[in-house]
Design a protein around this motif. Sequence first.
Motif, short mmCIF file in Angstrom:
data_model
loop_
_atom_site.label_atom_id
_atom_site.label_comp_id
_atom_site.label_asym_id
_atom_site.label_seq_id
_atom_site.Cartn_x
_atom_site.Cartn_y
_atom_site.Cartn_z
N SER A 143 -5.76 13.85 11.21
CA SER A 143 -6.98 14.26 11.91
C SER A 143 -6.97 13.95 13.41
N GLU A 200 -3.54 4.99 3.03
CA GLU A 200 -4.40 6.17 2.95
C GLU A 200 -5.17 6.36 4.25
N THR A 201 -5.64 5.27 4.84
CA THR A 201 -6.34 5.36 6.12
C THR A 201 -5.39 5.83 7.21
N ALA A 202 -4.16 5.32 7.20
CA ALA A 202 -3.17 5.76 8.18
C ALA A 202 -2.90 7.26 8.03
N HIS A 203 -2.78 7.72 6.81
CA HIS A 203 -2.56 9.15 6.57
C HIS A 203 -3.72 9.98 7.13
N ASP A 204 -4.92 9.53 6.89
CA ASP A 204 -6.10 10.26 7.37
C ASP A 204 -6.10 10.36 8.89
N LEU A 205 -5.74 9.28 9.56
CA LEU A 205 -5.71 9.28 11.03
C LEU A 205 -4.60 10.19 11.56
N ILE A 264 -3.15 -1.17 10.63
CA ILE A 264 -3.84 -0.78 9.41
C ILE A 264 -2.99 -1.16 8.20
N SER A 277 0.81 -1.21 0.00
CA SER A 277 0.00 0.00 0.00
C SER A 277 0.85 1.26 0.00
N ASN A 294 -3.78 -0.23 5.12
CA ASN A 294 -4.06 0.73 4.05
C ASN A 294 -3.44 2.06 4.41
#
Length: 309
Positions: free
Chosen positions: A237, A229-234, A225, A99, A227
Amino acid sequence: MNTRQLQHFLALMNTGSLSAAADAVHLSQPALSRSIKALEDELRVSLFDRTNRRLHPTPFAMEYLERAKRIVFEERDGARTLNLMKNGAYGPLAFGLGSSVALDFLASLIRQLLATGPGLKIQAQVHSTDVLLDALQKEKLDFFIGDVGAAARYPELMAEPLYTCSFGWFARAGHPLAGRKGLTMDDLKEYPLIGSGYISEMLALKMAHLYGMQLPIETNFAASINNIETAHDLILSTDVLFPTTFLAMIKLLREKSVAILNVQPPFELDLTLGIVTIRHRTLTPAAKQSFSIIRSYFQEAEQEIAAYL
């Protein structure tokens, strides 16, 4: 003797059960038994002992196993080579990658391949190295980009090392720990940690030793995680902390939206990414072109990441 009989023999060796092997090769059990008996007659040895309705491989079967695998592989690969010669740049190309590499590179790789081979049918799988390793061994992939160390245990595979990863601890820009010097694990524990979905046993042991973490390593994370992209989002935020490669964070580093934490001891693990293929398997023209693009990508990534180290 024919390769179909050898495929039946391999199915029986792999499953250890006449019924399971028959299902695998889409034959009835009597038909499979006849095929195995015909192979034994041809070889003039008993490949299986038949006791209590079960089949047990004989020493002859164990000795013949690797040779049978090679014969079946060579026939299948020979047919594949002829098909490649006929189709040229057209036809399927199946590959996989993790990923963190996919986020920064997959779209560019596909664009470049389609620009020179519009007839290609590309299948790209984004998974962790362990999943991709299994898919490659089952010949569902032409190659994958991943941890070359994971392939070292398998003599039928071949790896080309391309990029030695650098690791760090990351948080959002403006995080309370950003800019502080000499952070320790006690400081980090004040915030949720997230981890990648896959980490080899060797890397997990090294990380646990560096920071006094418990094993299994996943127990130290609020979330694991797979993914990026999900890690980046967390990260962007929340106040989570993410120990990972600089390559996984390169997009956020470019945007200056993530901070590199100053943690002691430094986060140093041995992980080399590269191209993993099946040894002696004929490569498609598109695969060879992919390798050239992948090599260039990692050379450029190494130069870019060096500026952050």
